[in-house]
Design an enzyme around this catalytic site. Structure first.
Site, PDB file in Angstrom:
ATOM      1  N   SER A 130     -20.603  10.141 -23.772  1.00 24.42           N
ATOM      2  CA  SER A 130     -19.465  11.074 -23.720  1.00 24.42           C
ATOM      3  C   SER A 130     -19.752  12.229 -22.767  1.00 24.42           C
ATOM      4  O   SER A 130     -18.870  12.688 -22.042  1.00 24.42           O
ATOM      5  CB  SER A 130     -19.169  11.617 -25.127  1.00 24.42           C
ATOM      6  OG  SER A 130     -18.727  10.572 -25.957  1.00 24.42           O
ATOM      7  N   GLU A 362     -14.977   3.576 -21.838  1.00 24.44           N
ATOM      8  CA  GLU A 362     -14.314   4.476 -20.872  1.00 24.44           C
ATOM      9  C   GLU A 362     -13.814   5.752 -21.547  1.00 24.44           C
ATOM     10  O   GLU A 362     -12.752   6.274 -21.228  1.00 24.44           O
ATOM     11  CB  GLU A 362     -13.208   3.741 -20.105  1.00 24.44           C
ATOM     12  CG  GLU A 362     -13.791   2.590 -19.308  1.00 24.44           C
ATOM     13  CD  GLU A 362     -12.908   2.078 -18.203  1.00 24.44           C
ATOM     14  OE1 GLU A 362     -12.163   2.863 -17.608  1.00 24.44           O
ATOM     15  OE2 GLU A 362     -12.980   0.872 -17.922  1.00 24.44           O
TER      16      GLU A 362
HETATM   17  N1  COS Z   1     -10.438  14.183 -14.188  1.00 24.01           N
HETATM   18  C1  COS Z   1     -10.686  14.936 -13.110  1.00 24.01           C
HETATM   19  N2  COS Z   1     -11.486  16.020 -13.139  1.00 24.01           N
HETATM   20  C2  COS Z   1     -12.050  16.341 -14.319  1.00 24.01           C
HETATM   21  C3  COS Z   1     -11.825  15.587 -15.486  1.00 24.01           C
HETATM   22  C4  COS Z   1     -10.979  14.462 -15.389  1.00 24.01           C
HETATM   23  N3  COS Z   1     -10.721  13.680 -16.444  1.00 24.01           N
HETATM   24  N4  COS Z   1     -12.527  16.134 -16.508  1.00 24.01           N
HETATM   25  C5  COS Z   1     -13.164  17.198 -15.989  1.00 24.01           C
HETATM   26  N5  COS Z   1     -12.874  17.337 -14.673  1.00 24.01           N
HETATM   27  C6  COS Z   1     -13.351  18.358 -13.765  1.00 24.01           C
HETATM   28  C7  COS Z   1     -12.971  19.730 -14.281  1.00 24.01           C
HETATM   29  O1  COS Z   1     -11.701  20.101 -13.830  1.00 24.01           O
HETATM   30  C8  COS Z   1     -14.067  20.599 -13.737  1.00 24.01           C
HETATM   31  O2  COS Z   1     -13.786  20.856 -12.374  1.00 24.01           O
HETATM   32  P1  COS Z   1     -14.172  22.277 -11.671  1.00 24.01           P
HETATM   33  O3  COS Z   1     -15.675  22.324 -11.703  1.00 24.01           O
HETATM   34  O4  COS Z   1     -13.613  22.137 -10.302  1.00 24.01           O
HETATM   35  O5  COS Z   1     -13.560  23.334 -12.517  1.00 24.01           O
HETATM   36  C9  COS Z   1     -15.311  19.696 -13.763  1.00 24.01           C
HETATM   37  O6  COS Z   1     -14.794  18.341 -13.749  1.00 24.01           O
HETATM   38  C10 COS Z   1     -16.152  19.894 -14.995  1.00 24.01           C
HETATM   39  O7  COS Z   1     -15.313  19.751 -16.112  1.00 24.01           O
HETATM   40  P2  COS Z   1     -15.732  20.156 -17.587  1.00 24.01           P
HETATM   41  O8  COS Z   1     -16.354  21.531 -17.595  1.00 24.01           O
HETATM   42  O9  COS Z   1     -14.539  19.913 -18.453  1.00 24.01           O
HETATM   43  O10 COS Z   1     -16.879  19.095 -17.887  1.00 24.01           O
HETATM   44  P3  COS Z   1     -17.647  18.706 -19.238  1.00 24.01           P
HETATM   45  O11 COS Z   1     -19.063  18.485 -18.902  1.00 24.01           O
HETATM   46  O12 COS Z   1     -17.289  19.653 -20.327  1.00 24.01           O
HETATM   47  O13 COS Z   1     -17.097  17.251 -19.584  1.00 24.01           O
HETATM   48  C11 COS Z   1     -15.589  15.478 -20.029  1.00 24.01           C
HETATM   49  C12 COS Z   1     -15.837  16.844 -19.385  1.00 24.01           C
HETATM   50  C13 COS Z   1     -15.982  15.406 -21.478  1.00 24.01           C
HETATM   51  C14 COS Z   1     -14.086  15.291 -19.910  1.00 24.01           C
HETATM   52  C15 COS Z   1     -16.357  14.410 -19.232  1.00 24.01           C
HETATM   53  O14 COS Z   1     -17.745  14.508 -19.447  1.00 24.01           O
HETATM   54  C16 COS Z   1     -15.922  13.007 -19.591  1.00 24.01           C
HETATM   55  O15 COS Z   1     -14.914  12.515 -19.073  1.00 24.01           O
HETATM   56  N6  COS Z   1     -16.668  12.349 -20.499  1.00 24.01           N
HETATM   57  C17 COS Z   1     -16.350  10.996 -20.922  1.00 24.01           C
HETATM   58  C18 COS Z   1     -17.104  10.050 -20.109  1.00 24.01           C
HETATM   59  C19 COS Z   1     -16.788   8.671 -20.483  1.00 24.01           C
HETATM   60  O16 COS Z   1     -15.640   8.261 -20.524  1.00 24.01           O
HETATM   61  N7  COS Z   1     -17.869   7.919 -20.760  1.00 24.01           N
HETATM   62  C20 COS Z   1     -17.746   6.536 -21.030  1.00 24.01           C
HETATM   63  C21 COS Z   1     -18.092   5.807 -19.793  1.00 24.01           C
HETATM   64  S1  COS Z   1     -17.696   4.154 -20.012  1.00 24.01           S
HETATM   65  S2  COS Z   1     -17.611   3.514 -18.172  1.00 24.01           S
END
Ligand code: COS
Length: 379
Positions: A130, A362
């Site tokens: 995650s 995902e």
């Molecule tokens: N799409 C595009 N950009 C995104 C995004 C998304 N879904 N989620 C975050 N971002 C961007 C943010 O806008 C932020 O950008 P800026 O630095 O320009 O402000 C940057 O990425 C960091 O975002 P954030 O602080 O929200 O990051 P976190 O570390 O808190 O994590 C989540 C964000 C949880 C949304 C991310 O780690 C995630 O998507 N995790 C799930 C991963 C996943 O699906 N794993 C399974 C893989 S199976 S192939």
């Protein structure tokens, strides 16, 4: 909802193909944990392995909606085959198409689209799922090249792909979200090897693989996009990939519902088909309603992407809703089948097992809620 003529033709074509080539072997692929290599070969001849990519790269020149339609149709019969197709397109090929330079696109996309080889996405690690930004795999510069060391787990198609889109931390000094980069690593590269192949609750015909990188040296042209862009590339890839998982969950739900509906019309209890009993009618009504809602969400997300509109919220919503609906629908499908639903003579137990991964892969349902919440709170 009306599909365009082009989408309708694709749907008919895939539906006929699935009935002839996928449905007859779907239970066997699950039972024997058999990778659907022959089906993929036939799919590639129909152009299904490169549906959303332009013809100049060997793709079918269609769109995300077409991709969702194809995945849904395949998943109605065999979710193992559907996730193999889905991961190949949205996780294996999409990042190269979206972030690659012309040289990289020309090197890989024609082979990926023609099915000459498959692609996979190496993001998840033992300690980073995650928290996508928390990966520990390292990429260090050495004599002008990059040396990758680390381990990836749960990689769909990982053991069957020629090219693995690999996320690694290239600059530990940089802030968390600017310290990752993405590399195109080929399976023949010295230092790359396969670890364990997972045995699973569901999707047993698909390949889920551990990947090991030990002193895995790649040349600078393996870097995808700019150094430090890896986190953004990964989350953007997942935004698009979730439409595919939404479509897959939708197909699983539709397949289980179709079977439950037919069974309810045949099965006689208390002197009439159980479909004539209101207890079963209400279940079928709820299932059909949830499937319809899931389909609208999936197609909306695909439409937004195809029209270059923001779709992060909708792709998370469609994945969240369709996957959780698939759990409820497959559960109800077994309930309608009663004892027959619990045994392997009927396919609904397979649908139930396959549906579970949709709420995890995902991005878990919890992560989808987090993504949705962040989006709606900044609107
Ligand atoms: N799409 C595009 N950009 C995104 C995004 C998304 N879904 N989620 C975050 N971002 C961007 C943010 O806008 C932020 O950008 P800026 O630095 O320009 O402000 C940057 O990425 C960091 O975002 P954030 O602080 O929200 O990051 P976190 O570390 O808190 O994590 C989540 C964000 C949880 C949304 C991310 O780690 C995630 O998507 N995790 C799930 C991963 C996943 O699906 N794993 C399974 C893989 S199976 S192939």
């Amino acid at each position: 909802m009306e599909l365009s003529q082009e989408h309708r033709m694709l749907q008919d074509m895939v539906r006929q193909f699935v009935a002839a080539e996928v449905e007859p072997v779907a239970a066997q692929l699950d039972e024997e944990e058999k990778f659907p290599a022959e089906i993929l070969q036939k799919m590639s001849e129909l152009g299904l392995l490169g549906i959303p990519f332009p013809e100049e790269y060997g793709g079918a020149g269609m769109d995300t909606t077409a991709f969702a339609i194809a995945v849904e149709e395949v998943a109605r019969s065999c979710a193992s085959t559907a996730i193999t197709l889905c991961a190949h397109i949205s996780l294996g090929a999409y990042p190269i198409y979206t972030f690659g330079n012309e040289e990289q696109k020309n090197k890989y996309l024609p082979g990926l689209c023609s099915g000459e080889f498959l692609g996979a996405f190496g993001l998840t690690e033992p300690d980073a799922g995650s928290d996508a930004g928390g990966i520990k795999t390292r990429a260090e510069r050495k004599n002008g090249n990059w040396v990758i060391d680390g381990r990836k787990v749960f990689i769909t198609n990982g053991g069957k792909s020629k090219v693995i889109i690999t996320s690694a931390r290239s600059n530990p000094q940089a802030p968390k979200h600017k310290s990752l980069s993405t590399f195109l690593v080929e399976n023949s590269n010295p230092g790359f090897k396969l670890g364990k192949t997972e045995k699973k609750l569901g999707l047993r015909g698909s390949n889920t693989q551990e990947l090991i990188y030990e002193n895995c040296e790649v040349t600078p042209d393996a870097l995808l996009g700019a150094e430090g862009d890896g986190f953004k590339q990964a989350v953007t890839t997942l935004d698009e990939g979730r439409i595919g998982i939404g479509a897959l969950a939708l197909g699983i739900a539709q397949g289980a519902y179709d079977r439950a509906r037919e069974y309810a019309k045949q099965r006689i209890q208390f002197g009439k088909p159980i479909a004539k009993h209101q207890a079963i009618q209400f279940k079928l009504a709820d299932m059909a309603t949830e499937i319809e809602a899931a389909r609208l969400l999936v197609y909306q997300a695909a439409w937004l992407k195809d029209h270059q509109k923001p779709f992060i919220k909708q792709s998370a919503m469609c994945k969240l809703y369709a996957s959780e609906a698939a759990m409820r629908v497959t559960n109800a499908a077994i309930q309608i089948h009663g004892g027959y639903g619990f045994i392997k003579d009927y396919p609904v137990e397979r649908y139930y097992r396959d549906a579970k991964l949709m709420t995890i892969g995902e991005g878990t349902s919890e992560i989808q809620r987090l993504v949705i919440a962040r989006q709606i709170l900044q609107e």
